[in-house]
Design a protein around this motif. Structure first.
Motif, PDB file in Angstrom:
ATOM      1  N   TRP A 295       3.724   7.069   0.596  1.00 50.89           N
ATOM      2  CA  TRP A 295       3.134   5.754   0.829  1.00 50.89           C
ATOM      3  C   TRP A 295       4.175   4.727   0.422  1.00 50.89           C
ATOM      4  CZ3 TRP A 295      -0.817   6.044   3.771  1.00 50.89           C
ATOM      5  CH2 TRP A 295      -1.750   7.065   3.649  1.00 50.89           C
ATOM      6  N   GLY A 296       4.019   3.505   0.871  1.00 51.19           N
ATOM      7  CA  GLY A 296       4.933   2.435   0.469  1.00 51.19           C
ATOM      8  C   GLY A 296       4.804   2.114  -1.014  1.00 51.19           C
ATOM      9  N   ALA A 297       3.692   2.507  -1.623  1.00 47.75           N
ATOM     10  CA  ALA A 297       3.421   2.309  -3.053  1.00 47.75           C
ATOM     11  C   ALA A 297       2.460   3.424  -3.452  1.00 47.75           C
ATOM     12  CB  ALA A 297       2.796   0.933  -3.277  1.00 47.75           C
ATOM     13  N   SER A 298       1.903   3.339  -4.652  1.00 50.41           N
ATOM     14  CA  SER A 298       0.878   4.330  -5.006  1.00 50.41           C
ATOM     15  C   SER A 298      -0.303   4.145  -4.054  1.00 50.41           C
ATOM     16  CB  SER A 298       0.421   4.142  -6.451  1.00 50.41           C
ATOM     17  OG  SER A 298      -0.307   2.933  -6.568  1.00 50.41           O
ATOM     18  N   LEU A 299      -1.131   5.158  -3.906  1.00 48.49           N
ATOM     19  CA  LEU A 299      -2.257   5.050  -2.976  1.00 48.49           C
ATOM     20  C   LEU A 299      -3.182   3.897  -3.363  1.00 48.49           C
ATOM     21  CD1 LEU A 299      -3.790   6.011  -0.526  1.00 48.49           C
ATOM     22  CD2 LEU A 299      -4.926   7.701  -1.979  1.00 48.49           C
ATOM     23  N   ALA A 300      -3.445   3.715  -4.655  1.00 45.48           N
ATOM     24  CA  ALA A 300      -4.316   2.607  -5.086  1.00 45.48           C
ATOM     25  C   ALA A 300      -3.742   1.262  -4.640  1.00 45.48           C
ATOM     26  CB  ALA A 300      -4.509   2.636  -6.603  1.00 45.48           C
TER      27      ALA A 300
ATOM     28  N   PRO B 230      -7.433  10.516  -9.251  1.00 45.70           N
ATOM     29  CA  PRO B 230      -6.057  10.709  -9.712  1.00 45.70           C
ATOM     30  C   PRO B 230      -5.272  11.757  -8.921  1.00 45.70           C
ATOM     31  CG  PRO B 230      -7.633  11.503 -11.358  1.00 45.70           C
ATOM     32  CD  PRO B 230      -8.417  10.824 -10.276  1.00 45.70           C
ATOM     33  N   GLN B 231      -5.968  12.715  -8.302  1.00 45.65           N
ATOM     34  CA  GLN B 231      -5.265  13.748  -7.528  1.00 45.65           C
ATOM     35  C   GLN B 231      -4.461  13.153  -6.373  1.00 45.65           C
ATOM     36  OE1 GLN B 231      -8.448  13.557  -8.395  1.00 45.65           O
ATOM     37  NE2 GLN B 231      -9.576  15.361  -7.782  1.00 45.65           N
ATOM     38  N   VAL B 232      -4.938  12.058  -5.811  1.00 46.31           N
ATOM     39  CA  VAL B 232      -4.279  11.479  -4.643  1.00 46.31           C
ATOM     40  C   VAL B 232      -3.587  10.151  -4.938  1.00 46.31           C
ATOM     41  CG1 VAL B 232      -5.733  12.656  -2.944  1.00 46.31           C
ATOM     42  CG2 VAL B 232      -6.431  10.420  -3.834  1.00 46.31           C
ATOM     43  N   ASP B 233      -3.747   9.619  -6.142  1.00 47.61           N
ATOM     44  CA  ASP B 233      -3.155   8.321  -6.484  1.00 47.61           C
ATOM     45  C   ASP B 233      -1.711   8.504  -6.929  1.00 47.61           C
ATOM     46  OD1 ASP B 233      -2.801   5.651  -6.869  1.00 47.61           O
ATOM     47  OD2 ASP B 233      -3.724   5.618  -8.851  1.00 47.61           O
ATOM     48  N   ARG B 234      -0.863   8.673  -5.963  1.00 46.46           N
ATOM     49  CA  ARG B 234       0.574   8.877  -6.201  1.00 46.46           C
ATOM     50  C   ARG B 234       1.326   8.327  -5.002  1.00 46.46           C
ATOM     51  NH1 ARG B 234      -0.327  13.919  -7.983  1.00 46.46           N
ATOM     52  NH2 ARG B 234       1.805  14.114  -8.653  1.00 46.46           N
TER      53      ARG B 234
ATOM     54  N   THR C 234       2.336   3.178   5.541  1.00 51.29           N
ATOM     55  CA  THR C 234       1.496   2.118   5.005  1.00 51.29           C
ATOM     56  C   THR C 234       0.094   2.192   5.611  1.00 51.29           C
ATOM     57  OG1 THR C 234       1.285  -0.259   4.634  1.00 51.29           O
ATOM     58  CG2 THR C 234       2.254   0.424   6.731  1.00 51.29           C
ATOM     59  N   LEU C 235      -0.870   1.688   4.867  1.00 50.78           N
ATOM     60  CA  LEU C 235      -2.245   1.604   5.371  1.00 50.78           C
ATOM     61  C   LEU C 235      -2.506   0.271   6.071  1.00 50.78           C
ATOM     62  CD1 LEU C 235      -4.132   3.297   2.406  1.00 50.78           C
ATOM     63  CD2 LEU C 235      -3.821   4.183   4.726  1.00 50.78           C
ATOM     64  N   ILE C 236      -1.521  -0.605   6.077  1.00 51.16           N
ATOM     65  CA  ILE C 236      -1.652  -1.887   6.777  1.00 51.16           C
ATOM     66  C   ILE C 236      -1.202  -1.669   8.215  1.00 51.16           C
ATOM     67  CG2 ILE C 236      -0.870  -4.277   6.914  1.00 51.16           C
ATOM     68  CD1 ILE C 236      -0.423  -4.147   3.867  1.00 51.16           C
ATOM     69  N   PRO C 237      -2.104  -1.880   9.187  1.00 56.45           N
ATOM     70  CA  PRO C 237      -1.742  -1.649  10.583  1.00 56.45           C
ATOM     71  C   PRO C 237      -0.676  -2.636  11.061  1.00 56.45           C
ATOM     72  CG  PRO C 237      -3.936  -2.590  10.435  1.00 56.45           C
ATOM     73  CD  PRO C 237      -3.469  -2.355   9.034  1.00 56.45           C
ATOM     74  N   GLN C 238       0.075  -2.220  12.062  1.00 49.76           N
ATOM     75  CA  GLN C 238       1.137  -3.053  12.613  1.00 49.76           C
ATOM     76  C   GLN C 238       0.564  -4.279  13.320  1.00 49.76           C
ATOM     77  OE1 GLN C 238       3.753  -0.937  15.212  1.00 49.76           O
ATOM     78  NE2 GLN C 238       5.105  -2.671  15.527  1.00 49.76           N
ATOM     79  N   GLN C 239      -0.548  -4.101  14.021  1.00 48.04           N
ATOM     80  CA  GLN C 239      -1.177  -5.218  14.729  1.00 48.04           C
ATOM     81  C   GLN C 239      -1.887  -6.120  13.728  1.00 48.04           C
ATOM     82  OE1 GLN C 239       0.475  -5.055  17.355  1.00 48.04           O
ATOM     83  NE2 GLN C 239      -1.129  -5.145  18.868  1.00 48.04           N
ATOM     84  N   PRO C 240      -1.771  -7.439  13.879  1.00 44.89           N
ATOM     85  CA  PRO C 240      -2.471  -8.346  12.968  1.00 44.89           C
ATOM     86  C   PRO C 240      -3.986  -8.154  13.063  1.00 44.89           C
ATOM     87  CG  PRO C 240      -1.155  -9.565  14.576  1.00 44.89           C
ATOM     88  CD  PRO C 240      -1.015  -8.118  14.897  1.00 44.89           C
TER      89      PRO C 240
END
Length: 183
Positions: free
Chosen positions: A75-80, A51-55, A28-34
């Motif tokens: 990723w936990g979801a698509s990159l977008a 689009p090359q990286v949006d997967r 994930t791109l969400i850091p563990q620390q608040p």
């Protein structure tokens, strides 16, 4: 008959071993620390990524002309969606100030294990509900050194997103009158 049973079991074992795949690791791109709450209210209106990286799978650059899709690193979801969630998380605010609207057009999102993570985006900031005529158009190119593991690469991307939100927040605090200075 005993040999037939042994061969059947051996064949079944080999088939099952051949079907086994490596486990998928999710990032994930969400850091563990608040994240500390921002003093400005920035609402993400739109985000686009190449689009090359949006997967869902991580895509890494292997050379000047080669990309690799990592089938066991996702990723936990698509990159977008990951970027959208990370930015919303970073921009959470308790501010009573009128909000700013943000549009982000990611130009490059490069991942090079053992070298760097790169975030290159054009962005537009305007008063919420305001016209495009009064919008501030900027570009941020942020590169962070990354270690050789995928985990270290993802952490470098998290740092890039944090630095990007700091730049946008700086512009918003200044009334969206000028792009932030990049150090």
């Amino acid at each position: 008959m005993a040999h037939a049973t042994k061969f059947a079991l051996l064949g079944l074992t080999l088939m099952l071993a051949a079907c086994r795949s490596d486990p998928i690791h999710y990032h994930t791109l969400i850091p563990q620390q608040p994240v500390p709450v921002n003093s400005v209210d920035v609402q993400l209106e739109m985000i686009s990524v190449p689009p090359q990286v949006d997967r869902p799978q991580l895509v890494i650059r292997q050379s000047n002309s080669s990309l690799a899709i990592l089938e066991t690193e996702w990723w936990g979801a698509s990159l977008a969606d990951e970027l959208q969630n990370a930015l919303i998380n970073q921009f959470s605010s308790n501010s009573a100030q009128p909000g700013m609207g943000l549009r982000v057009d990611v130009q490059r999102f490069d991942s090079v294990p053992g070298q760097y993570a790169l975030f290159d985006a054009r962005w537009r900031l305007r008063a919420a509900g305001g016209s495009d005529a009064g919008a501030l158009n900027c570009r941020s190119v942020i590169q962070t050194p990354a270690g050789g593991t995928i985990e270290e690469l993802v952490v470098a991307h998290q740092q890039n997103i944090k630095r990007f939100t700091e730049q946008v927040s700086q512009a918003a605090r200044g009334g969206a009158s000028r792009c932030p200075a990049v150090h």
